[in-house]
Scaffold this active site. Structure first.
Site: not given
Ligand code: TEU
Length: 570
Positions: A102, A204, A259, A333-334
Site C-alpha cells: 500500500d 491509496d 483507489e 477493510h473500509d
Molecule cells: O480509504 C478512502 C476511502 O474512500 C474510505 O476510507 C472512505 O472515504 C471512508 O470510509 C469514508 O466513507 C482509504 C483507505 O482505504 C482507508 O482505510 C483510509 O482510512 C483512508 O483512505 C485514508 O487513508
C-alpha cells in the site's frame, strides 16, 4: 480484440487483500504481524492466489490503522522487522506469487518528520510539503471543506496562525503535490520498495492528490457539497501519475491499482488504459453506495438492486469500450461485509457467499478477495460503542448524536456501516480467538467463529473456500473470463442478475437469484437466440446440490447462482 490488448499476466490473476492487524498474530500481542502472513502463504497458494496485497505495515501511530504513515521506509515494530518483510518477499517469490504493498501519499501522519519540520515554523524548508492557508478574510476556516471522517477538513495551528488541510483524520495532513520536492520524495520512496522486490502498489485515494489551488468554498450546488469536487480527479492528477509511471511503475514493470474515491468512468478509463501509462487498473466505489440514501453513508436504506446491476453493467461496458481495466471487489477493510449487506448471512449464508463470488468473478477485471470473504465471514453483532476501534466510526458515533440521534440509533447505524465490520480477526479454526492470537485480540472476534473458520472450510469439498478456489482456477483456464464482451441479460428482473461474456468462440452465462424467494427467470428471445447451448447440460460451477441445464426458462431456488460455459454464436 487484439491478442496484445489483454495479454498481461495480472489480467488472469486474483489478488488477496491482507489487513495485517487482523490476519495472524505470532507474538501473542493481540495484533497480526508479517510473520503471521508468511506462515499462511501455503494456504493462499492452495487457494490459487497470484498476488498478495499487504496493507500498511509502516511506522505509524495507528490512529487510522496504518493509513497514517510516520515513516515510509521503516516497518512498524508491532508488525515485525524489515527482515520479516524481506523473508515474506522471498517466500512469496519462491511460490511464484507476487507482493503488492500500500502506498499512502495523499497525506502523512502528523507524526511524520516532514510534518514535524513543516509545523515548526513558516520558513522551514518542509513548510510547503503540506497545504497551509491563512484564515478566511473574515477569520475562521479557509474554506468550508469537510473531512471524509466528519468535521472540518482544516486544522488550526496556534503558533503560525495558519490552518493545514486534512481530508481524513485531523492526524492525517494532506501533502502538497504542487511541490516538486514532494513528488520527488514519493518517487524515491517507491523506488526503495521496488528495488527490494515489491511487485506492485495499491495507491491509496490517489485521485485526491491534485487540489484546485484556489481552495474555494463549496456552494453545495453539487451533492454532497463538502468540497470534494475541488480535489477529486483534480487538474494535475494524470500528470502526477504519469510521472510515477515514468519514474517507477514502468521501469520496474509493476502491477498497480489506484483507489479512486468518488471518481468517474471517464477518468478511470484514462487511469487504466495501457496507452495512458498510468495504472494497471482502478477501484471505484459507485456500486458500494447503492444503499446510501442520496449518497449519504450514515443514513440507512435497503440497497437498490437495480442500481447495483446498472452500475456493474455501465462500468463493464464502459471500461471495455475505453480500454480500461476494473479491480473487481465486493469487500475490503473500509466496507461492511457484502454477505451481510447484499444477501443473507444467516439461513442462506453459504449459498449467498458463493453467489457473490460467482457473480463477481465472472466479470471482466482482476478480482480481489478480502480476507475472510472466502470462508463466508459476516458482519459481527456489536453490543456497544466500547467494542469499536475505527476512527471514522468513533467520530461518526459522536457526530450522529450531535445531530440529534439517540445512542441506540447511532449504534444501529454503526452496526450497518462501520469499517470495523470487516476488520475483525481472521477465523482460522475453532480454538480460542479463532486461532488468530494467543493473546487478547485488538478487536473482538466474531462469536460465530466455531462454525465459520478456515479449518472447517478446508475439510468440506463443497465449502465456500473450495468454491473460490474453483473460480480462481477457471479464470486462468478460460480466455473468455479475461477477454469476453459483457452483456447484461436480465432486463431489470427484480431478483435476478444475469449476464454473458462472449468472445474467442466461447460464451460464459452467469445467472444469480439475489433473493430468498423461489423464482422463475426466462431469457428474452433476443438473448436466447444469441446463445448456443452446446455443453450447457450442467454448469461449470454452481451453489446448489443439483446442477441444472441452461434452459430458456430457469427455476431458481433462494440465492441460487450458476455459471455455464458454451460456444458463442456471435
Ligand atoms: O480509504 C478512502 C476511502 O474512500 C474510505 O476510507 C472512505 O472515504 C471512508 O470510509 C469514508 O466513507 C482509504 C483507505 O482505504 C482507508 O482505510 C483510509 O482510512 C483512508 O483512505 C485514508 O487513508
Amino acid at each position: 480484440m487484439t491478442q496484445s490488448r489483454y495479454s498481461e499476466w495480472w489480467r488472469r490473476s486474483t489478488v488477496y487483500q491482507v489487513y495485517p492487524k487482523s490476519f495472524k498474530d505470532t507474538t501473542g500481542n493481540g495484533t497480526g504481524d508479517i510473520r503471521g502472513l508468511t506462515e499462511k502463504l501455503d494456504y493462499l497458494q492452495e487457494l490459487g492466489i497470484d498476488i498478495v496485497w499487504l496493507q500498511p505495515v509502516y511506522v505509524s501511530p495507528q490512529y487510522d490503522n496504518g493509513y497514517d504513515v510516520a515513516d515510509y521506509k521503516e516497518i512498524n515494530p508491532d508488525f515485525g522487522t524489515m527482515e520479516d518483510f524481506d523473508e515474506l518477499i522471498q517466500e512469496l517469490h519462491r511460490r511464484g506469487m507476487k507482493l503488492m504493498t500500500d502506498i499512502v501519499v495523499n497525506h502523512t501522519s502528523t507524526e511524520h518528520e516532514w510534518f514535524k519540520q513543516s509545523v515548526s515554523s513558516k520558513d522551514n524548508p518542509y513548510r510547503d510539503y503540506y497545504i497551509w492557508k491563512d484564515p478566511a478574510p473574515g477569520g475562521g476556516l479557509p474554506s468550508n471543506w469537510q473531512s471524509k471522517f466528519g468535521g472540518p477538513a482544516w486544522q488550526f495551528d496556534e503558533a503560525s496562525g495558519q490552518y493545514y488541510l486534512t481530508l481524513f483524520d485531523k492526524t492525517q495532513a494532506d501533502l502538497n503535490w504542487e511541490n516538486a520536492e514532494v513528488r520527488r520524495a514519493v518517487n524515491d520512496m517507491m523506488l526503495f520498495w521496488a528495488r527490494k522486490g515489491v511487485d506492485g502498489f495499491r495507491m491509496d485515494v490517489i485521485n485526491l492528490i491534485s487540489k484546485d489551488q484556489q481552495f474555494p468554498n463549496d456552494d453545495g450546488s453539487v451533492p454532497p457539497g463538502d468540497g470534494r469536487k475541488f480535489y477529486t480527479d483534480g487538474p494535475r492528477v494524470h500528470e502526477y501519475i504519469k510521472d510515477m509511471y515514468k519514474e517507477v511503475f514502468g521501469p520496474f514493470e509493476m502491477v498497480t491499482v489506484g483507489e479512486m474515491s468518488s471518481t468517474t468512468l471517464a477518468h478511470c478509463i484514462r487511469y487504466s488504459n495501457p496507452e495512458e501509462r498510468e495504472f494497471s487498473m482502478t477501484f471505484n466505489f459507485h456500486h458500494l453506495k447503492v444503499d446510501y440514501p442520496g449518497g449519504r453513508k450514515w443514513e440507512l436504506m435497503p440497497y437498490d438492486f437495480e442500481a447495483l446491476k446498472r452500475l456493474f453493467s455501465e462500468w463493464q461496458t464502459g471500461m471495455q469500450q475505453g480500454g480500461g481495466w476494473n479491480a473487481l471487489f465486493f469487500n475490503n477493510h473500509d466496507q461492511p461485509r457484502a454477505l451481510s449487506r447484499f444477501t443473507d448471512d444467516d439461513v442462506y449464508r453459504e449459498e449467498s457467499a458463493k453467489l457473490l463470488a460467482t457473480t463477481l468473478h465472472g466479470l471482466q477485471g482482476t478480482p480481489y478477495v478480502y480476507q475472510g470473504e472466502e470462508i463466508g465471514m459476516p458482519n459481527p453483532k456489536w453490543k456497544g460503542i466500547e467494542e469499536f476501534r475505527d476512527i471514522e466510526s468513533l467520530n461518526m458515533y459522536r457526530i450522529l448524536q450531535e445531530q440529534g440521534k439517540s445512542p441506540e440509533a447511532a449504534l444501529s447505524i454503526l452496526q450497518e456501516r462501520s469499517r470495523d465490520n470487516s476488520r475483525t480477526p481472521m477465523q482460522w479454526d475453532d480454538s480460542p480467538n479463532a486461532g488468530f492470537t494467543s493473546g487478547t485480540p485488538w478487536l473482538k472476534v466474531d462469536e460465530r467463529y466455531p462454525d465459520i473458520n478456515v479449518k472447517k472450510e478446508l475439510e468440506r469439498p463443497d465449502s465456500i473456500l473450495h468454491h473460490y478456489r474453483k473460480l480462481i482456477a477457471l479464470r486462468k483456464e478460460h480466455a473468455v473470463f479475461t477477454r469476453g464482451v459483457f452483456r447484461r441479460m436480465d432486463e431489470g428482473h427484480p431478483e435476478v442478475f444475469a449476464y454473458t461474456r462472449t468472445g474467442e468462440g466461447e460464451a460464459l452465462v452467469v445467472v444469480s437469484n439475489f433473493s430468498s424467494k423461489e423464482i422463475s427467470f426466462r431469457f428474452e428471445d433476443k438473448y436466447w437466440t444469441d446463445l448456443s447451448h452446446a455443453g450447457t447440460d450442467k454448469p461449470i460451477i454452481g451453489n446448489t446440490a443439483d446442477a441444472p441445464a441452461l434452459t430458456q426458462e430457469l427455476k431458481l431456488s433462494p440465492y441460487a447462482s450458476y455459471m455455464w460455459l458454451t460456444t458463442s454464436n456471435t
